[in-house]
Design a protein around this motif. Structure first.
Motif, PDB file in Angstrom:
ATOM      1  N   GLN A 120      -2.470   9.211  -8.339  1.00  0.00           N
ATOM      2  CA  GLN A 120      -3.599   8.369  -8.764  1.00  0.00           C
ATOM      3  C   GLN A 120      -4.788   8.535  -7.820  1.00  0.00           C
ATOM      4  O   GLN A 120      -5.934   8.633  -8.258  1.00  0.00           O
ATOM      5  CB  GLN A 120      -3.155   6.915  -8.816  1.00  0.00           C
ATOM      6  N   VAL A 121      -4.473   8.586  -6.500  1.00  0.00           N
ATOM      7  CA  VAL A 121      -5.547   8.762  -5.523  1.00  0.00           C
ATOM      8  C   VAL A 121      -6.248  10.093  -5.758  1.00  0.00           C
ATOM      9  O   VAL A 121      -7.487  10.188  -5.774  1.00  0.00           O
ATOM     10  CB  VAL A 121      -4.970   8.702  -4.093  1.00  0.00           C
ATOM     11  N   VAL A 157      -7.365   1.741  -7.016  1.00  0.00           N
ATOM     12  CA  VAL A 157      -5.954   2.108  -6.935  1.00  0.00           C
ATOM     13  C   VAL A 157      -5.196   1.236  -5.938  1.00  0.00           C
ATOM     14  O   VAL A 157      -4.197   0.598  -6.277  1.00  0.00           O
ATOM     15  CB  VAL A 157      -5.786   3.599  -6.543  1.00  0.00           C
ATOM     16  N   VAL A 158      -5.703   1.163  -4.705  1.00  0.00           N
ATOM     17  CA  VAL A 158      -4.891   0.543  -3.641  1.00  0.00           C
ATOM     18  C   VAL A 158      -4.723  -0.961  -3.867  1.00  0.00           C
ATOM     19  O   VAL A 158      -3.604  -1.472  -3.892  1.00  0.00           O
ATOM     20  CB  VAL A 158      -5.526   0.835  -2.263  1.00  0.00           C
ATOM     21  N   VAL A 204       0.837  -1.197   0.000  1.00  0.00           N
ATOM     22  CA  VAL A 204       0.000   0.000   0.000  1.00  0.00           C
ATOM     23  C   VAL A 204       0.876   1.253   0.000  1.00  0.00           C
ATOM     24  O   VAL A 204       0.504   2.291  -0.559  1.00  0.00           O
ATOM     25  CB  VAL A 204      -0.967  -0.028   1.210  1.00  0.00           C
ATOM     26  N   THR A 225      -2.595  -1.970  -6.873  1.00  0.00           N
ATOM     27  CA  THR A 225      -1.170  -1.707  -6.677  1.00  0.00           C
ATOM     28  C   THR A 225      -0.564  -2.731  -5.734  1.00  0.00           C
ATOM     29  O   THR A 225       0.585  -3.135  -5.904  1.00  0.00           O
ATOM     30  CB  THR A 225      -0.955  -0.305  -6.079  1.00  0.00           C
ATOM     31  N   VAL A 285       1.508   2.998  -3.334  1.00  0.00           N
ATOM     32  CA  VAL A 285       0.449   3.711  -4.048  1.00  0.00           C
ATOM     33  C   VAL A 285       0.888   5.149  -4.309  1.00  0.00           C
ATOM     34  O   VAL A 285       1.402   5.821  -3.409  1.00  0.00           O
ATOM     35  CB  VAL A 285      -0.849   3.702  -3.223  1.00  0.00           C
ATOM     36  N   GLU A 286       0.686   5.612  -5.546  1.00  0.00           N
ATOM     37  CA  GLU A 286       1.111   6.977  -5.852  1.00  0.00           C
ATOM     38  C   GLU A 286      -0.018   7.959  -5.552  1.00  0.00           C
ATOM     39  O   GLU A 286      -1.166   7.745  -5.956  1.00  0.00           O
ATOM     40  CB  GLU A 286       1.504   7.082  -7.318  1.00  0.00           C
TER      41      GLU A 286
END
Lengths: 290, 335
Positions: A189-190, A207-208, A182, A211, A185-186
């Motif tokens: 993206q969030v 996203v999460v 987690v 990834t 995660v970038e």
């Protein structure tokens, strides 16, 4: 009473050494011929690996047959094979395999659910839960079998105590790898998802998890390996952990029935390879989705 | 050059570890055998010995609670005074532990928990005190460390050459990989009963299984490290007229060193797990044996604390080695 030290449990039909070698060679030739006709399923590297395995079994058989090592201490492979067939035919092996796999599957699915949930939660609310990291660091280096006596004290004899320590063994690799995944995660993206009006659940699902799935699967494979070691230890160390292959090994050792001991070991090895390759194929399946 | 220094450091670490622990192990065993303290069948000191010998007072729970509260206040004051030298993360971790122990003891003090199923911190401290005075704790810790160092050294010594051979020659690896994969998936404790029959009861089966457990992660990491060598590096050396030995020394070994340290850490975690398993199943000495003392919760917790401390020390030193010798942008796997 006959002055023999052979094990008290005898397979009903013993395969002779000659017949066993013929069978081994036959299976090898079958694989070679199958490679000619279906090279997509049985490829060259499979044939190479299988030939080495066959060679090892043949050497083992020859060592015991020529009595270089006392055949009571190292029973020939043919004897182990006939014992496997015998134990399977009376339904004993199946019940032990079921007992072991039941505990492992129960604890592993519990660990997967709790590890992934907690890992994602802690990464989400990292301010509140950052103190958990110091506890996790300490608990991680205590191997799960060390909790065996306490878990018997807390959960009583039976499968529950074994399931608890297997869960503990599987949990940490899955949990820590989820947290590491987690963390990858970038934020861009969030923020993109939030800009377009997505809520927390959209962030989690879009996203999460995509990834982190690679890390989660790595963690589960490590956790499964530790789970196998722990389930076998629990069954070896306490005869009341609900039976299973480890119990079968320990019980046969007490009776000096080494044939059954090797049956249990080979069954565990075979099941370990099967479960590991199942997770491996799951990883490949998920990768094709992503 | 750097590879040579690194490997000689690893070897020195291991050799010193073995000689140190084995020296103390035998000395400690002798001391223990000469002890006049009454012991039970499993050579554990009998606590009735306290009546005749020195009496060890239990720490009064209120003193412990007071001490922990003072520690809590001290930590907060230290944070205020030396705020810059204290990282926020370390501070929160420290506070969490202090509060944890404080509430644990308070729960016993107000009888929310009872001593049958779980032990109070003061009870655990009392066990520590007693077993250190009897020499029982030292004997078990040294026995464990000695066993672990010997087995881990054997795993490293076997895994490095075999890993290099299997990593360099792809042909050989293709032949033996499936059978090694099968052996890898057998949990080492499963063959312990068989080894006990083969070698007899004692150190040999335990050391064998710990070696087996630690071997495969190191072996596989070295193979991966060698496979991750960039072919352009090898080609440059070959173009400039280097021999195969030059390629091995200047391109392949340096790229395998970071992987070796990752493998050492993975091998430690599996070896440590198998060590505790083996001591639970087959051995009557070591910290894994302490934690199997059923129905004596304070003693089990004492064992857990020792396992945790030893594990943290070895894990941190290996992690430090990984960070120091490994390449900085390498992903470390959480185990």
């Amino acid at each position: 009473m006959h002055g023999t030290v052979f094990p008290p449990i005898e397979p009903s039909e013993v395969i002779s050494t000659f017949f066993f070698i013929v069978l081994l060679f036959g299976s090898f030739m079958t694989v070679v011929i199958a490679n000619r006709f279906i090279p997509a399923v049985i490829n060259v590297s499979f044939v190479k690996g299988y030939s080495v395995i066959c060679l090892f079994i043949a050497i083992w058989e020859m060592i015991s047959f020529s009595e270089l090592v006392n055949p009571v201490l190292l029973p020939p492979a043919s004897r182990v094979a006939s014992m496997l067939v015998f134990l399977w035919s009376i339904g004993f092996l199946q019940s032990q395999i079921y007992a072991t796999l039941y505990k492992l599957a129960y604890a592993f699915s519990l660990a997967l659910a709790s590890g992934v949930t907690l890992g994602v939660m802690i990464s989400y609310y990292s301010n509140v839960f950052s103190f958990i990291e110091s506890f996790a660091t300490a608990a991680r280096v205590i191997p799960a079998p060390a909790w065996l006596a306490l878990s018997i004290l807390w959960f009583g004899i039976g499968s529950a105590s074994a399931i608890f320590i297997i869960w503990l063994g599987c949990f940490f690799p899955i949990f820590l790898n989820t947290v590491a995944g987690v963390a990858k995660v970038e934020p861009v993206q969030v923020e993109t998802i939030k800009t377009f009006g997505g809520d927390k659940w959209d962030v989690l699902l879009d996203v999460v998890l995509p990834t982190a799935y690679h890390h989660i699967l790595t963690g589960s494979r490590i956790g499964l390996g530790i789970g196998w070691i722990t389930v076998v230890t629990a069954e070896l160390a306490s005869p009341d952990a609900g039976g299973g292959l480890g119990w079968m090994i320990m019980d046969s050792r007490v009776l000096l029935d080494i044939t059954s001991v090797l049956c249990g070991v080979s069954a565990i090895g075979f099941l370990g390879v099967v479960t590991d390759s199942l997770l491996n194929s799951l990883e490949e399946l998920v990768q094709t989705w992503g | 050059m750097r590879a040579a220094i690194n490997s000689s450091l690893v070897i020195t670490f291991i050799v010193v570890g073995i000689s140190f622990t084995s020296h103390i192990a035998y000395a400690g065993q002798e001391t223990f055998d000469n002890l006049s303290a009454p012991v039970d069948t499993w050579k554990r000191p009998v606590e009735r010995g306290l009546v005749s010998g020195a009496t060890i007072q239990k720490i009064p729970p209120l003193n412990f609670i007071l001490f922990m509260s003072v520690l809590l206040g001290g930590a907060i004051v230290a944070k205020k005074v030396f705020g810059k030298n204290f990282s926020q993360k370390a501070f929160i971790g420290l506070m969490a532990w202090i509060i944890f122990f404080l509430f644990w003891e308070l729960a016993f003090h107000y009888r929310l928990l009872t001593t049958t199923l779980i032990a109070a911190p003061t009870d655990i401290l009392w066990k520590f005190n007693f077993h250190i005075q009897q020499g029982y704790l030292q004997m078990h810790v040294i026995a464990t460390l000695n066993r672990f160092f010997v087995a881990f050294a054997m795993a490293v010594i076997l895994a490095i050459p075999f890993g290099i051979i299997a990593g360099i020659s792809n042909k050989l690896y293709e032949w033996v990989a499936p059978s090694l994969n099968f052996l890898r998936m057998i949990p080492p404790p499963a063959i312990l009963p068989f080894l006990i029959i083969l070698f007899g009861i004692g150190e040999a089966p335990a050391i064998f299984v710990i070696t087996l457990g630690a071997f495969f992660p190191i072996f596989i990491s070295i193979i991966r490290g060698i496979h991750s060598t960039e072919t352009s590096h090898c080609e440059v050396i070959e173009t400039l007229g280097g021999s195969k030995i030059d390629v091995l020394v200047h391109a392949i070994f340096p790229s395998a060193i970071p992987a070796l340290f990752t493998g050492l850490r993975l091998g430690f975690s599996v070896g440590w797990l198998v060590l505790i398993s083996a001591e639970a199943v087959a051995i009557d000495r070591g910290v894994g044996f302490i934690v199997q003392s059923k129905f004596d919760a304070p003693l089990v917790f004492m064992g857990l604390v020792i396992i945790c401390v030893i594990g943290l020390v070895i894990d941190f030193s290996l992690k430090w080695g990984e960070r120091f010798f490994g390449s900085p942008n390498r992903e470390t796997m959480a185990v």
